[in-house]
Design a protein around this motif. Structure first.
Motif, PDB file in Angstrom:
ATOM      1  N   ALA A  54       0.996  -1.222   0.064  1.00 17.19           N
ATOM      2  CA  ALA A  54       0.119   0.018   0.013  1.00 17.19           C
ATOM      3  C   ALA A  54       0.921   1.235  -0.136  1.00 17.19           C
ATOM      4  CB  ALA A  54      -0.895  -0.032   1.121  1.00 17.19           C
ATOM      5  N   GLY A  91      -9.947   1.659  -9.687  1.00 21.36           N
ATOM      6  CA  GLY A  91      -9.628   3.023  -8.928  1.00 21.36           C
ATOM      7  C   GLY A  91     -10.409   4.317  -9.410  1.00 21.36           C
ATOM      8  N   PHE A 168      -5.251  -0.962  -6.909  1.00 16.90           N
ATOM      9  CA  PHE A 168      -6.306  -0.099  -6.853  1.00 16.90           C
ATOM     10  C   PHE A 168      -5.635   1.140  -6.764  1.00 16.90           C
ATOM     11  CE2 PHE A 168      -9.433   2.566  -4.461  1.00 16.90           C
ATOM     12  CZ  PHE A 168     -10.535   2.061  -5.294  1.00 16.90           C
ATOM     13  N   LEU A 189     -11.011   0.791   1.880  1.00 11.45           N
ATOM     14  CA  LEU A 189      -9.759   0.543   1.451  1.00 11.45           C
ATOM     15  C   LEU A 189      -8.986  -0.398   2.305  1.00 11.45           C
ATOM     16  CD1 LEU A 189      -8.709   4.175   0.469  1.00 11.45           C
ATOM     17  CD2 LEU A 189      -8.757   2.275  -0.890  1.00 11.45           C
ATOM     18  N   LYS A 193      -6.723  -3.524   0.968  1.00 12.32           N
ATOM     19  CA  LYS A 193      -5.498  -3.754   1.473  1.00 12.32           C
ATOM     20  C   LYS A 193      -5.248  -5.290   1.929  1.00 12.32           C
ATOM     21  CE  LYS A 193      -1.844  -2.292   4.582  1.00 12.32           C
ATOM     22  NZ  LYS A 193      -1.441  -1.327   5.590  1.00 12.32           N
ATOM     23  N   ILE A 199      -2.257  -1.086  -3.540  1.00 10.09           N
ATOM     24  CA  ILE A 199      -2.781   0.345  -3.064  1.00 10.09           C
ATOM     25  C   ILE A 199      -1.877   1.184  -3.584  1.00 10.09           C
ATOM     26  CG2 ILE A 199      -4.242   1.723  -1.813  1.00 10.09           C
ATOM     27  CD1 ILE A 199      -5.341  -0.596  -0.389  1.00 10.09           C
ATOM     28  N   TYR A 201      -2.218   5.257  -3.061  1.00 12.35           N
ATOM     29  CA  TYR A 201      -3.160   6.066  -2.564  1.00 12.35           C
ATOM     30  C   TYR A 201      -2.615   7.735  -2.612  1.00 12.35           C
ATOM     31  CZ  TYR A 201      -6.151   8.117   1.038  1.00 12.35           C
ATOM     32  OH  TYR A 201      -6.897   9.033   1.906  1.00 12.35           O
TER      33      TYR A 201
END
Length: 254
Positions: A54, A91, A168, A189, A193, A199, A201
């Motif tokens: 992530a 996403g 994502f 989220l 994860k 991820i 972000y």
């Protein structure tokens, strides 16, 4: 472990136009004024992301974060370098992206889901879950052109999180929502994860990045200035205590 995203020496150049009309351009040229200027939104950026990581992408406005996400997603092609990704990407990289303003929310669910790679049968199976998460039942059959920015975000995020993806991406999708919606999204989220999805972000919210991310990348005027631990990355970009109020409130509820 398997690489999920590999970005190697990526650069992306844009041209800035100083004048809009032909008359303005002609006058500027006669006066020997600058008409256009090119700049590097991304400058020789390289990094690797392993499957299941992530990543928090941080940096000041205009640093190239959204451009990098679009290059990773394949919406933009780099002018130099290469990007390799493994698996399906989903996403929300722009509020309302892929929506047709004259179509209803219901119709746009199918349109946006198709853009994200979902079949009609898959969308049918997940339709009720999408609408329940978006919580816009009273406006589902209204044209999305009448939606507020918050409603756009609710519907767009609801569709994106129901795509079975390997990667994502989220670009400040939560910034326009109210607090209950943000808390719900952050919980989702975390579930994404925990399922092993990679991820990426983008956020200015230090508290959210601390809760969700394992690693931080910081862009500075298109250059990758930092790649490392979350706390060190937040300190590097100088997102300090002045923003911690709402962030920590949000973080404490997920």
């Amino acid at each position: 472990m398997t690489d999920s995203i590999v970005v190697e020496n990526v650069s992306k150049r844009f041209t800035k136009q100083y004048h809009r009309t032909l008359k303005q351009v002609s006058v500027a040229m006669m006066r020997r004024q600058q008409v256009t200027n090119t700049f590097l939104a991304l400058d020789d950026v390289s990094f690797r992301v392993q499957q299941g990581e992530a990543i928090g992408l941080m940096g000041l406005n205009g640093s190239g974060k959204s451009t990098l996400l679009k290059v990773v997603q394949g919406v933009m092609a780099p002018d130099a370098g290469s990007v390799r990704t493994r698996g399906r990407i989903a996403g929300l990289i722009a509020t309302g992206a892929g929506f047709h303003p004259q179509l209803t929310g219901r119709e746009n669910i199918y349109l946006n889901a198709a853009i994200l790679g979902m079949s009609e049968a898959e969308t049918n199976r997940k339709f009720d879950a999408i609408t329940a998460f978006a919580d816009i039942d009273d406006f589902l059959d209204s044209p999305v052109g009448y939606y507020s920015s918050g409603m756009y975000a609710r519907l767009g995020f609801a569709i994106a999180i129901h795509v079975d993806a390997d990667i994502f991406l989220a670009d400040e999708a939560l910034s326009v929502g109210d607090k209950p919606f943000k808390v719900k999204c952050m919980k989702k989220l975390q579930e994404i994860k925990d399922s092993g999805v990679t991820i990426f972000y983008v956020s200015h919210a230090a508290g959210s990045v601390r809760k969700i991310c394992d690693r931080v990348l910081v862009l500075e005027k298109g250059v990758l200035g930092f790649d490392g631990e979350v706390e060190a990355g937040i300190k590097y970009v100088k997102y300090d205590d002045e923003s911690e109020g709402t962030d920590e409130e949000l973080g404490s509820e997920i």
